[in-house]
Scaffold this motif. Structure first.
Motif: not given
Length: 400
Positions: A11-36
């Motif tokens: 799952x871990x990755x690096x910032x991507x230009x196509x994601x405006x400098x975010x990693x896939x994990x940062x770009x993903x909508x993860x309300x449960x991970x963020x809640x925890x």
């Protein structure tokens, strides 16, 4: 106290230009991970020891609490345990991938690996192709075994462990420099192309716009492993939930129970929800203290070089595994600790594994830690918390 690991492979990755400098994990909508994350311990852990190859084998051994420097004897022997292939002390096993090679070149050596998984070929089709290889290539001292999807095995009696290249490490590259020096293995791979390229299974796959599984590729050589009992080592009864033979093999070697989930296939469209439900049932109804839920999809999408698909896999894990498992255990009145992490990064840009440390999140239902707003690579680094030896993470999870 109950314990659950949600292992999000690659799952871990690096910032991507196509994601405006975010990693896939940062770009993903993860309300449960963020809640925890808001009440969890977050940090970084090095799962792959310095100098060792960044494979799912070494990394998952670390997370499960086994020092790879001591216990690792190769990837394919762990898979052999899973499928029940018998190995003598001097036998050597090899992972046998069914791969997609380019077909326009004259010589086998000039071909390129286009897909290490042959489009995640279904096991039922792959078994037919492995059977064709058995009939043509098996000889004294060499036996093929069917595994799962594109992942299969060759076992050599009284063999020798040799350095071989993982196919996902050389995607799009000319294969000539990476073929085995062993003449038997090399000959088998060359002949496998002639056997498989026009097989009816592959003719049909091309007609359907799918990648043909047109060659065998050997790698991951090793000898029979010897893991100590997980239960004796940790004083908890453990179970494994995975669609991947490698993880099932680690479980067999460690004396853990393997739980099979219908529809779990190691791909993007695996049965995420079924894995979550199986984990809850194991912890609340079946007497297990510890469950390791392994999900392969983010790794496969990293190998495919697809950021959108990797994001989809991460969002599916969040919505169908992490959230439901945490909520169900709370509703059942169970005290639990949940560890969420990748085994290693599989960056979309390079399409293979790297050995960088990975972010982890440790949630304890009985405590409120000072966490972060989100769980991702960036927040993991920001905490300054680093576990330098990944195999110690299990003791940390169990509160030792």
């Amino acid at each position: 106290m109950k314990y659950v690991v949600i292992l999000c492979d690659g799952m871990a990755d690096e910032p991507l230009e196509e994601l405006e400098g975010k990693t896939p994990l940062e770009a993903a909508h993860t309300p449960n991970m963020d809640r925890l994350a808001k009440t969890s311990e977050i940090g970084m852990v090095r799962t792959v020891p310095e100098g060792m190859a960044p494979g799912s084998d070494t990394a998952n051994l670390s997370v499960i609490g086994y020092d790879p420097r001591k216990y690792y004897s190769g990837r394919s022997p762990l898979e052999a345990l899973s499928i029940g292939a018998q190995m003598g002390e001097k036998d050597v096993s090899f992972r046998c991938n069914l791969v997609t090679l380019s077909e326009e070149e004259e010589a086998y050596e000039d071909r390129r690996i286009l897909d290490h998984s042959s489009g995640e070929i279904p096991t039922e089709d792959a078994a037919v192709l492995i059977d064709a290889l058995k009939k043509e290539l098996e000889r004294d001292g060499y036996r093929f075994y069917v595994g799962t999807s594109y992942r299969h095995l060759l076992i050599q009696k009284d063999g020798k462990v040799t350095e071989l290249t993982a196919p996902h490490d050389i995607l799009t590259k000319r294969i000539g420099e990476y073929l085995p020096e062993d003449p038997v293995l090399r000959d088998m791979m060359i002949r496998s192309y002639e056997i498989l390229k026009d097989h009816p299974i592959n003719v049909k796959r091309r007609q359907e716009g799918k990648n043909p599984a047109n060659s065998a590729w050997f790698w991951g050589a090793g000898t029979r492993p010897a893991l100590t009992s997980f239960e004796e080592k940790n004083r908890v009864k453990g179970a494994m939930i995975s669609a991947v033979d490698l993880l099932k093999g680690i479980a067999v070697g460690a004396g853990m129970h393997n739980i099979t989930v219908e529809g779990a296939n190691g791909g993007l469209h695996t049965n995420y929800a079924g894995k979550g439900k199986a984990a809850v049932k194991a912890l609340t109804e079946e007497g297990f203290d510890f469950v390791y839920v392994h999900i392969e999809a983010p790794d496969e999408m990293g190998h495919q070089g697809s950021a959108p698909d990797k994001i989809q896999a991460i969002e599916s894990i969040d919505s169908q595994v992490i959230g439901p498992v945490a909520d169900a255990l709370k509703e059942a009145g169970v005290d639990f600790r949940m560890l969420v992490l990748p085994d290693h990064p599989t960056p979309v840009r390079v399409r293979t594994h790297v050995s960088d440390p990975v972010p982890y999140m440790l949630y304890d239902s009985t405590k409120e830690a000072a966490g972060k707003e989100t769980y991702c690579e960036r927040t993991g680094r920001e905490t300054g918390v680093v576990i330098a030896e990944g195999y110690r993470m299990m003791d940390h999870l169990l509160g030792k």
